[in-house]
Design an enzyme around this catalytic site. Structure first.
Site, PDB file in Angstrom:
ATOM      1  N   HIS A 291       0.851  -3.653  -3.139  1.00  0.00           N
ATOM      2  CA  HIS A 291       0.839  -3.051  -1.804  1.00  0.00           C
ATOM      3  C   HIS A 291       1.244  -4.045  -0.709  1.00  0.00           C
ATOM      4  O   HIS A 291       1.867  -3.645   0.279  1.00  0.00           O
ATOM      5  CB  HIS A 291      -0.532  -2.442  -1.530  1.00  0.00           C
ATOM      6  CG  HIS A 291      -0.785  -1.208  -2.347  1.00  0.00           C
ATOM      7  ND1 HIS A 291      -1.560  -1.227  -3.489  1.00  0.00           N
ATOM      8  CD2 HIS A 291      -0.314   0.061  -2.217  1.00  0.00           C
ATOM      9  CE1 HIS A 291      -1.580  -0.010  -4.015  1.00  0.00           C
ATOM     10  NE2 HIS A 291      -0.839   0.790  -3.268  1.00  0.00           N
ATOM     11  N   ASP A 313      -3.671   7.382  -2.457  1.00  0.00           N
ATOM     12  CA  ASP A 313      -4.870   6.569  -2.688  1.00  0.00           C
ATOM     13  C   ASP A 313      -5.300   5.799  -1.441  1.00  0.00           C
ATOM     14  O   ASP A 313      -6.376   5.198  -1.407  1.00  0.00           O
ATOM     15  CB  ASP A 313      -4.657   5.587  -3.850  1.00  0.00           C
ATOM     16  CG  ASP A 313      -3.371   4.778  -3.706  1.00  0.00           C
ATOM     17  OD1 ASP A 313      -2.985   4.441  -2.569  1.00  0.00           O
ATOM     18  OD2 ASP A 313      -2.736   4.483  -4.740  1.00  0.00           O
ATOM     19  N   ASP A 385       6.351   5.581  -1.215  1.00  0.00           N
ATOM     20  CA  ASP A 385       5.457   5.122  -2.290  1.00  0.00           C
ATOM     21  C   ASP A 385       5.233   6.295  -3.237  1.00  0.00           C
ATOM     22  O   ASP A 385       4.144   6.865  -3.307  1.00  0.00           O
ATOM     23  CB  ASP A 385       4.139   4.643  -1.672  1.00  0.00           C
ATOM     24  CG  ASP A 385       3.222   3.993  -2.698  1.00  0.00           C
ATOM     25  OD1 ASP A 385       3.707   3.631  -3.786  1.00  0.00           O
ATOM     26  OD2 ASP A 385       2.016   3.863  -2.409  1.00  0.00           O
TER      27      ASP A 385
END
Length: 525
Positions: A291, A313, A385
């Site tokens: 990340h 998430d 993402d």
């Protein structure tokens, strides 16, 4: 149309017109059940392997071929059509009802390589049994009252096709939401057995010997008992099978409308992992490497308004929100169940720093491709993402068309970062993403880092026009993994993983799927 009474040996408990209606009703119900079995086989394959087109092609082609085989085999059973039909329906209900549990079990306890042969075998058996049905039903209808063959076929096929329509609609809109895949197949199996065998025991009992009648009745009870027990233990079976596929204990599992969500945790509590349809999304051991590499190079510039595509998430959001001058972060993710889990699970909430509670965050649960078509806002930074483009559902998110839609949401020096899979395990798929970005008008800088639980992983930082410089923002927060020297090194690719002869991926030619499915791709992953 000329009709003659049924042969004397067929003594019906109701008038011929009513008997014919009940037989056609049985055709209708059995056809609906047969289509549910077919769709269930396709669905379980797409859940476990993710390749919907291949699974649908295998199931449909094998079943259609097997139906032809069954039609030929039915000639052997025409002398005792009622008994043969009841036996066929009993076997079909048993095999079809248990098929999902059998496939799930083979995938979990044997191996992924054992799944495909099991699927082909089940599709062939189910298709063969369905193929035997129609000729036998034709004979039974003619036993009730004679009519022109063309008219009998028309009535039979009409009931069969309408039943297929109802089964096809009931599967996604009723069975899956209410019962789930294993229990839905089992419930249909019970219905199939009761209707298929009971119609013979009631209407055609005069054609059965006493032994055959008792045998069919006991067989029906046995089949319903087996399917009912399987229904009762289905959840336990699914839990045990699911656990067999994961190294660590499962602490959360759910099947949303879109995917299977699993969270595991090591016995020492150090390593928590999320999986979607069996694919690892993150591990608490090293997710920060992924990340930080995804987010911070894209934040080197204006970043007041940020768009995140995927990232349910909340971990990408966590990194974005570390910049105090971010005014708004819009997250578009298809599955609200993932957002709910990331917003409520204590471990994941701690990991994402309660990013969904930040007032700067807006969450939109919808398909990113469709949302971009209607979007009129502009963003300083776009984060893609998204899951790898390994099947039809996700490949559209790695196409020229998708990146062209993203381009419409950007202006000036806006930056786009794309997670593009592994340059080591699937190099052609990775470099194809770069070609697609180029065709959409982006200049891109490829880079790669090592994330131990993922392996070598790659990204593209892109802007409209010229390829951007890969750097960190001056006010970058403290990072655990990424710094300027590492970022400079991340632009170097080994000789055996540099760009080869690949093409862009489009909606009409989703080449990224083929690159991911190449026999050399993901070997050793």
């Amino acid at each position: 149309m000329t009709e003659t009474p049924a042969p004397a040996r067929t003594r019906l408990p109701v008038p011929p017109r009513a008997a014919r209606f009940f037989v056609l009703l049985a055709v209708f119900i059995c056809a609906a059940c047969g289509l549910v079995y077919e769709l269930a086989l396709v669905a379980i394959g797409s859940y476990l392997l993710g390749d919907t087109i291949t699974q649908a092609s295998v199931v449909l082609s094998v079943m259609v071929f097997a139906m032809g085989v069954g039609s030929l085999l039915s000639k052997r059973y025409q002398s005792r059509p009622a008994l043969s039909f009841a036996v066929v329906e009993g076997l079909l209900s048993l095999v079809g009802g248990l098929s999902i549990l059998l496939l799930y079990g083979s995938f979990a306890w044997l191996s992924a390589s054992a799944y495909q042969p099991t699927l082909v075998l089940l599709a062939f058996v189910i298709g063969t049994l369905i193929g035997i049905e129609i000729p036998l039903l034709m004979t039974l209808i003619q036993r009730i009252r004679k009519q022109e063959a063309s008219e009998a076929v028309a009535d039979l096929f009409a009931a069969d096709y309408v039943g297929g329509l109802i089964g096809g609609l009931a599967f996604p809109f009723l069975l899956l939401p209410l019962l789930g895949l294993p229990k839905g197949a089992l419930m249909v199996g019970v219905l199939n057995a009761v209707v298929g065998v009971a119609i013979v025991l009631w209407l055609f009992r005069s054609e059965l010997t006493r032994v055959a009648y008792v045998g069919l009745a006991l067989g029906l009870v046995a089949i319903v008992t087996v399917l009912s027990l399987a229904y009762y233990y289905a959840e336990r079976f699914e839990v045990d099978a699911r656990q067999a596929m994961y190294r660590d204990p499962i602490v959360y599992a759910d099947r949303s409308e879109y995917q299977e969500i699993v969270v595991t945790q090591s016995l020492d509590g150090v390593d928590t992992r999320m999986f979607l349809n069996g694919d690892l999304q993150f591990s608490t051991l090293d997710e920060y490497r992924y990340h930080e590499s995804l987010i911070h190079p894209a934040m080197a510039g204006a970043h007041e308004n940020v768009l995140v595509l995927g990232g349910g998430d909340g971990l990408a959001l966590r990194e974005i929100l570390r910049y105090e001058d971010v005014e708004k972060a819009t997250l578009v993710d298809l599955d609200p169940a993932v957002i709910e889990l990331a917003s409520t699970d204590p471990v994941i909430r701690e990991l994402n720093d309660d990013s969904f509670e930040d007032p700067r965050v807006e969450v939109i649960n919808t398909d990113a491709f469709q949302w971009l078509r209607d979007n009129t806002d502009r963003y300083d930074v776009v984060i893609a993402d998204l899951p790898d483009g390994t099947d039809v559902g996700t490949s559209k998110l790695y196409t020229v068309e998708f990146y062209s839609l993203i381009a419409q949401a950007m202006e000036g020096d806006s930056r786009l970062v794309v997670q593009a899979g592994s340059p080591f395990f699937a190099p052609d798929a990775y470099w194809s993403v770069g070609r697609s970005l180029e065709e959409a008008g982006f200049g891109s800088t490829p880079y790669n880092v090592d994330v131990p639980t993922f392996g070598n992983w790659g990204f593209y930082l892109s802007t409209l026009g010229q390829a951007p410089e890969l750097r960190l923002a001056e006010e970058v927060p403290d990072l655990r993994f990424l710094d300027e020297p590492l970022l400079a090194a991340s632009q170097v690719f080994p000789t055996d993983r540099r760009e080869g002869d690949v093409e862009e991926s489009t909606l009409m030619h989703p080449r990224v799927i083929g690159y991911h499915q190449d026999r050399q791709a993901w070997r050793g992953y």
